[in-house]
Design a protein around this motif. Structure first.
Motif, PDB file in Angstrom:
ATOM      1  N   PHE A 321       9.877   4.097 -39.989  1.00  0.00           N
ATOM      2  CA  PHE A 321       9.783   5.187 -40.971  1.00  0.00           C
ATOM      3  C   PHE A 321       9.930   6.547 -40.291  1.00  0.00           C
ATOM      4  O   PHE A 321      10.719   7.391 -40.726  1.00  0.00           O
ATOM      5  CB  PHE A 321       8.442   5.094 -41.714  1.00  0.00           C
ATOM      6  N   ARG A 322       9.181   6.766 -39.233  1.00  0.00           N
ATOM      7  CA  ARG A 322       9.169   8.095 -38.608  1.00  0.00           C
ATOM      8  C   ARG A 322      10.453   8.392 -37.849  1.00  0.00           C
ATOM      9  O   ARG A 322      10.968   9.502 -37.878  1.00  0.00           O
ATOM     10  CB  ARG A 322       7.978   8.234 -37.653  1.00  0.00           C
ATOM     11  N   ARG A 323      10.977   7.401 -37.151  1.00  0.00           N
ATOM     12  CA  ARG A 323      12.133   7.678 -36.293  1.00  0.00           C
ATOM     13  C   ARG A 323      13.469   7.476 -36.989  1.00  0.00           C
ATOM     14  O   ARG A 323      14.441   8.156 -36.663  1.00  0.00           O
ATOM     15  CB  ARG A 323      12.077   6.770 -35.060  1.00  0.00           C
ATOM     16  N   TYR A 324      13.520   6.506 -37.893  1.00  0.00           N
ATOM     17  CA  TYR A 324      14.844   6.120 -38.413  1.00  0.00           C
ATOM     18  C   TYR A 324      14.967   6.270 -39.922  1.00  0.00           C
ATOM     19  O   TYR A 324      15.971   5.849 -40.505  1.00  0.00           O
ATOM     20  CB  TYR A 324      15.163   4.681 -37.974  1.00  0.00           C
ATOM     21  N   ASP A 325      13.923   6.847 -40.552  1.00  0.00           N
ATOM     22  CA  ASP A 325      13.999   7.086 -41.994  1.00  0.00           C
ATOM     23  C   ASP A 325      14.238   5.793 -42.770  1.00  0.00           C
ATOM     24  O   ASP A 325      14.955   5.768 -43.770  1.00  0.00           O
ATOM     25  CB  ASP A 325      15.131   8.103 -42.288  1.00  0.00           C
ATOM     26  N   LEU A 326      13.622   4.725 -42.290  1.00  0.00           N
ATOM     27  CA  LEU A 326      13.760   3.398 -42.908  1.00  0.00           C
ATOM     28  C   LEU A 326      12.391   2.924 -43.380  1.00  0.00           C
ATOM     29  O   LEU A 326      11.441   2.897 -42.586  1.00  0.00           O
ATOM     30  CB  LEU A 326      14.323   2.410 -41.866  1.00  0.00           C
ATOM     31  N   GLY A 359      17.901  -0.871 -38.030  1.00  0.00           N
ATOM     32  CA  GLY A 359      16.705  -0.030 -37.895  1.00  0.00           C
ATOM     33  C   GLY A 359      15.483  -0.849 -37.515  1.00  0.00           C
ATOM     34  O   GLY A 359      14.657  -0.418 -36.697  1.00  0.00           O
ATOM     35  N   ALA A 360      15.365  -2.045 -38.094  1.00  0.00           N
ATOM     36  CA  ALA A 360      14.232  -2.919 -37.763  1.00  0.00           C
ATOM     37  C   ALA A 360      14.304  -3.311 -36.286  1.00  0.00           C
ATOM     38  O   ALA A 360      13.286  -3.343 -35.588  1.00  0.00           O
ATOM     39  CB  ALA A 360      14.244  -4.159 -38.655  1.00  0.00           C
ATOM     40  N   GLU A 361      15.511  -3.574 -35.811  1.00  0.00           N
ATOM     41  CA  GLU A 361      15.681  -3.922 -34.383  1.00  0.00           C
ATOM     42  C   GLU A 361      15.210  -2.784 -33.495  1.00  0.00           C
ATOM     43  O   GLU A 361      14.462  -2.986 -32.534  1.00  0.00           O
ATOM     44  CB  GLU A 361      17.162  -4.189 -34.076  1.00  0.00           C
TER      45      GLU A 361
END
Ligand SMILES: *Cc1c(COP(=O)(O)O)cnc(C)c1O
Length: 412
Positions: A321-326, A359-361
């Motif tokens: 969430f914080r780094r990749y807006d996911l 993003g999960a990776e």
């Protein structure tokens, strides 16, 4: 952050721009003579989503939880015996709601990661010679664990036991995304919500009631006012509501149903299966496991991924969430911290899902989980490509597809 937020929780899901635009309307008089032009077709078209011809559809201004409550309070009486399986946070919450309404719930505890066991239901119903059990509650898709139960099998079990209990199905995270057949499975009460497969904001709860459910309404003794079927039936018959309807949501629903029918429901189910299989291929390539214990429980709308021992799924979610807006789904209750979830339902395509896997990776590697960057993405790419090639009847890819996915998905 620039660019689009990647919303991959299993509800609320992405709202298509077409739906957002359709909801930008000036308010109007919900008692005008024109209003039924909007509403009457909605009831008919929702029945197509439930796969029902003789059911009655209700549209409540609530979330899915209101649909749960409406289904129970309109058809049961205080102290009625209800049989329900618990194997995740949503099946738990429905049971809790039933208990708080004053129903006598016999709970079948199942291991989280599995689902409804038809054979157990059959033997309990067989033993209930006096037909004390009035209802069987089943969550078709347990969103907390990514488990899909087989409602057709539940119906068969009830028939085999020759038991007259009504069948209640929570289809909030499945109806409109995973095969559901109200009439064929003789489901008596089916519950859906707006913010999952129907690609709308939260705010509408849908219930489809069979003729048997409507007959049960006549003698049901639980109290209800706002959710009363009778008031709705009377007003809905001419296209009106007993209270002020959520107008923009109804316009949004008009558009989202249009989108579903343009793609065709069978194709929508197939697309969800392909996207889900891509996510599962990624999980396998990471060397991780879904929370769902066996392929027969795999959900096509959400995958809960078990993080290795010593790691917290919440850290993965926070990094994403914080780094990749996911946005990934959190582990709930019994599986809090143990899993993170990828919601793969609604308005999604292959490349969007690849973005979420990517993003999960990154988030997993950030928190120290030992997986190889790109491994899941590559596995999902391979799956998506081979699916498309197989559809286009490219022979080598078709063979490759069969090898990769012995369970198969393509039926065109
Ligand atoms: C989302 C969901 C619900 C309803 O939740 P609301 O927040 O009230 O819409 C119920 N059951 C399942 C399986 C769900 O996924």
């Amino acid at each position: 952050m620039a660019g689009r937020h990647f919303l991959f929780v299993p509800g609320p899901t992405n709202v298509p721009d077409r739906v957002t635009r359709a909801m930008m309307v000036a308010m109007e008089d919900h008692r005008s003579s024109k209003f039924p032009d909007l509403t009457l077709p909605l009831f008919q078209d929702l029945k197509k989503v439930f796969k029902s011809t003789d059911g009655q559809v209700f549209i409540f201004p609530s979330s899915g939880t209101g649909g749960w409550e409406a289904a129970l309070t309109n058809t049961l009486s205080p102290g009625d015996k209800v049989l329900a399986s618990r194997f995740g946070q949503f099946s738990h919450l429905w049971i809790d709601l039933a208990q708080r309404l004053g129903l006598d719930v016999q709970v079948l505890e199942e291991e989280w990661g599995t689902g409804v066991k038809p054979d157990k239901i059959e033997s309990i119903l067989r033993a209930d010679k006096g037909h004390q059990i009035k209802a069987v509650l089943a969550v078709q898709n347990e969103t907390a664990t990514g488990v899909t139960s087989h409602i057709g099998e539940v119906r068969k079990a009830m028939d085999a036991a020759g038991h007259p209990a009504l069948l209640y199905v929570d289809g909030v995270s499945s109806i409109g995304s995973i095969d559901f057949r109200m009439d064929e499975w003789r489901v008596d009460l089916a519950v859906a919500g707006s913010q999952k497969g129907l690609m709308l904001p939260a705010g509408l709860g849908f219930v489809c009631a069979s003729p048997r459910a409507l007959a049960a309404y006549k003698t049901a003794g639980l109290k209800r006012v706002y959710f009363d079927f009778g008031d709705m039936i009377k007003a809905n018959a001419t296209g009106y509501f007993p209270y002020t309807p959520a107008l923009p949501m109804l316009y949004g629903l008009r558009e989202s149903l249009k989108i579903l029918f343009e793609e065709k429901l069978e194709r929508v189910y197939e697309r969800h299966n392909v996207l889900a299989s891509g996510v599962r291929a990624a999980v396998k390539a990471w060397g991780l496991h879904p929370c769902a214990k066996e392929p027969k429980w795999y959900s096509d709308t959400v995958t809960a991924i078990v993080v290795p021992p010593g790691f917290n799924g919440a850290d993965v979610i926070d990094a994403a969430f914080r780094r990749y807006d996911l946005s990934l789904g959190a582990g709930l209750s019994q599986v809090a911290g143990k899993v993170f979830r990828i919601g793969h339902l609604g308005d999604l395509n292959d490349l969007m899902v690849l973005g979420a896997i990517s993003g999960a990776e990154m988030a997993m590697v950030d928190v120290g989980i030992d997986i190889k960057l790109g491994s899941g993405v590559a596995a999902a790419q391979q799956h998506f490509r081979s699916t498309i090639m197989a559809k286009e009847k490219k022979p080598t890819d078709q063979q490759q597809f069969a090898q990769l996915h012995p369970e198969g998905v393509l039926n065109d």
